[in-house]
Scaffold this motif. Sequence first.
Motif, PDB file in Angstrom:
ATOM      1  N   CYS A  26       0.830  -1.204   0.000  1.00  0.00           N
ATOM      2  CA  CYS A  26       0.000   0.000   0.000  1.00  0.00           C
ATOM      3  C   CYS A  26       0.868   1.258   0.000  1.00  0.00           C
ATOM      4  CB  CYS A  26      -0.930  -0.015   1.210  1.00  0.00           C
ATOM      5  SG  CYS A  26      -1.963   1.466   1.367  1.00  0.00           S
ATOM      6  N   LEU A  27       1.838   1.290   0.889  1.00  0.00           N
ATOM      7  CA  LEU A  27       2.709   2.465   0.954  1.00  0.00           C
ATOM      8  C   LEU A  27       3.512   2.642  -0.322  1.00  0.00           C
ATOM      9  CD1 LEU A  27       3.970   2.305   4.646  1.00  0.00           C
ATOM     10  CD2 LEU A  27       2.353   3.940   3.660  1.00  0.00           C
ATOM     11  N   ASP A  28       3.984   1.545  -0.909  1.00  0.00           N
ATOM     12  CA  ASP A  28       4.719   1.626  -2.180  1.00  0.00           C
ATOM     13  C   ASP A  28       3.851   2.257  -3.264  1.00  0.00           C
ATOM     14  OD1 ASP A  28       7.275   0.636  -1.602  1.00  0.00           O
ATOM     15  OD2 ASP A  28       6.743  -1.434  -2.096  1.00  0.00           O
ATOM     16  N   ALA A  29       2.620   1.775  -3.384  1.00  0.00           N
ATOM     17  CA  ALA A  29       1.714   2.291  -4.412  1.00  0.00           C
ATOM     18  C   ALA A  29       1.356   3.753  -4.149  1.00  0.00           C
ATOM     19  CB  ALA A  29       0.447   1.427  -4.465  1.00  0.00           C
ATOM     20  N   ARG A  30       1.102   4.085  -2.890  1.00  0.00           N
ATOM     21  CA  ARG A  30       0.779   5.472  -2.535  1.00  0.00           C
ATOM     22  C   ARG A  30       1.959   6.389  -2.819  1.00  0.00           C
ATOM     23  NH1 ARG A  30       0.227   7.968   3.419  1.00  0.00           N
ATOM     24  NH2 ARG A  30       2.437   7.611   3.199  1.00  0.00           N
ATOM     25  N   ASP A  31       3.156   5.959  -2.444  1.00  0.00           N
ATOM     26  CA  ASP A  31       4.350   6.770  -2.697  1.00  0.00           C
ATOM     27  C   ASP A  31       4.579   6.977  -4.191  1.00  0.00           C
ATOM     28  OD1 ASP A  31       4.793   6.968   0.013  1.00  0.00           O
ATOM     29  OD2 ASP A  31       6.575   5.690   0.032  1.00  0.00           O
ATOM     30  N   GLU A  32       4.331   5.941  -4.982  1.00  0.00           N
ATOM     31  CA  GLU A  32       4.517   6.068  -6.430  1.00  0.00           C
ATOM     32  C   GLU A  32       3.577   7.121  -7.004  1.00  0.00           C
ATOM     33  OE1 GLU A  32       4.130   3.325 -10.403  1.00  0.00           O
ATOM     34  OE2 GLU A  32       4.805   2.366  -8.557  1.00  0.00           O
ATOM     35  N   THR A  36       6.607  10.352  -3.546  1.00  0.00           N
ATOM     36  CA  THR A  36       7.248  10.453  -2.232  1.00  0.00           C
ATOM     37  C   THR A  36       7.923   9.131  -1.873  1.00  0.00           C
ATOM     38  OG1 THR A  36       5.224   9.768  -1.097  1.00  0.00           O
ATOM     39  CG2 THR A  36       5.562  12.133  -1.391  1.00  0.00           C
ATOM     40  N   THR A  37       8.647   9.147  -0.773  1.00  0.00           N
ATOM     41  CA  THR A  37       9.282   7.934  -0.263  1.00  0.00           C
ATOM     42  C   THR A  37       9.007   7.832   1.226  1.00  0.00           C
ATOM     43  OG1 THR A  37      11.065   8.131  -1.890  1.00  0.00           O
ATOM     44  CG2 THR A  37      11.474   6.714   0.009  1.00  0.00           C
ATOM     45  N   THR A  38       8.457   6.715   1.638  1.00  0.00           N
ATOM     46  CA  THR A  38       8.186   6.454   3.045  1.00  0.00           C
ATOM     47  C   THR A  38       9.241   5.486   3.568  1.00  0.00           C
ATOM     48  OG1 THR A  38       5.815   6.746   2.709  1.00  0.00           O
ATOM     49  CG2 THR A  38       6.496   5.534   4.683  1.00  0.00           C
ATOM     50  N   ASP A  39       9.786   5.780   4.743  1.00  0.00           N
ATOM     51  CA  ASP A  39      10.774   4.887   5.357  1.00  0.00           C
ATOM     52  C   ASP A  39      10.038   3.714   5.997  1.00  0.00           C
ATOM     53  OD1 ASP A  39      12.807   3.607   6.673  1.00  0.00           O
ATOM     54  OD2 ASP A  39      13.168   5.207   8.108  1.00  0.00           O
ATOM     55  N   MET A  40      10.057   2.599   5.300  1.00  0.00           N
ATOM     56  CA  MET A  40       9.376   1.404   5.798  1.00  0.00           C
ATOM     57  C   MET A  40      10.259   0.173   5.693  1.00  0.00           C
ATOM     58  SD  MET A  40       6.737   0.930   2.706  1.00  0.00           S
ATOM     59  CE  MET A  40       7.277   1.435   1.090  1.00  0.00           C
ATOM     60  N   LEU A  41      11.561   0.390   5.606  1.00  0.00           N
ATOM     61  CA  LEU A  41      12.500  -0.712   5.415  1.00  0.00           C
ATOM     62  C   LEU A  41      12.340  -1.804   6.462  1.00  0.00           C
ATOM     63  CD1 LEU A  41      15.746   1.220   4.432  1.00  0.00           C
ATOM     64  CD2 LEU A  41      14.191  -0.038   2.934  1.00  0.00           C
ATOM     65  N   ARG A  42      12.087  -1.426   7.698  1.00  0.00           N
ATOM     66  CA  ARG A  42      11.989  -2.445   8.758  1.00  0.00           C
ATOM     67  C   ARG A  42      10.825  -3.390   8.533  1.00  0.00           C
ATOM     68  NH1 ARG A  42      10.657   2.295  10.524  1.00  0.00           N
ATOM     69  NH2 ARG A  42       8.639   2.742  11.423  1.00  0.00           N
ATOM     70  N   PHE A  43       9.789  -2.962   7.818  1.00  0.00           N
ATOM     71  CA  PHE A  43       8.614  -3.795   7.578  1.00  0.00           C
ATOM     72  C   PHE A  43       8.740  -4.678   6.333  1.00  0.00           C
ATOM     73  CE2 PHE A  43       6.704   0.004   9.740  1.00  0.00           C
ATOM     74  CZ  PHE A  43       6.455  -0.625  10.942  1.00  0.00           C
ATOM     75  N   GLU A  44       9.712  -4.396   5.483  1.00  0.00           N
ATOM     76  CA  GLU A  44       9.887  -5.175   4.257  1.00  0.00           C
ATOM     77  C   GLU A  44      10.380  -6.586   4.584  1.00  0.00           C
ATOM     78  OE1 GLU A  44      12.326  -2.792   1.688  1.00  0.00           O
ATOM     79  OE2 GLU A  44      10.728  -1.317   1.396  1.00  0.00           O
TER      80      GLU A  44
END
Length: 83
Positions: A26-32, A36-44
């Motif tokens: 969801c965040l990837d699609a929203r950022d695209e 923008t870029t959301t820091d979500m590395l820990r959740f990947e």
Amino acid sequence: MTILMLLLGCAEEVTQTPACERYVACLDARDELRGTTTDMLRFEAEGDCWGSPAGADLCDRACSNGLSWLLESETDLPEVCSS
């Protein structure tokens, strides 16, 4: 040192939860869409969340809560967020 290696070898493998998989998608699609870029590395899938069962549980709840918050507070989310 040998004991530590034995303990690490017996550690339970933890993988990314479905809730976090959905949240990251969801965040990837929203950022695209927003550029923008959301820091979500820990959740990947390879993120820090999956180092222990206790950490995974906390991250899973954070992902579930984060996705719920997005769905409640934003009206223009990509379709992947609601599927």
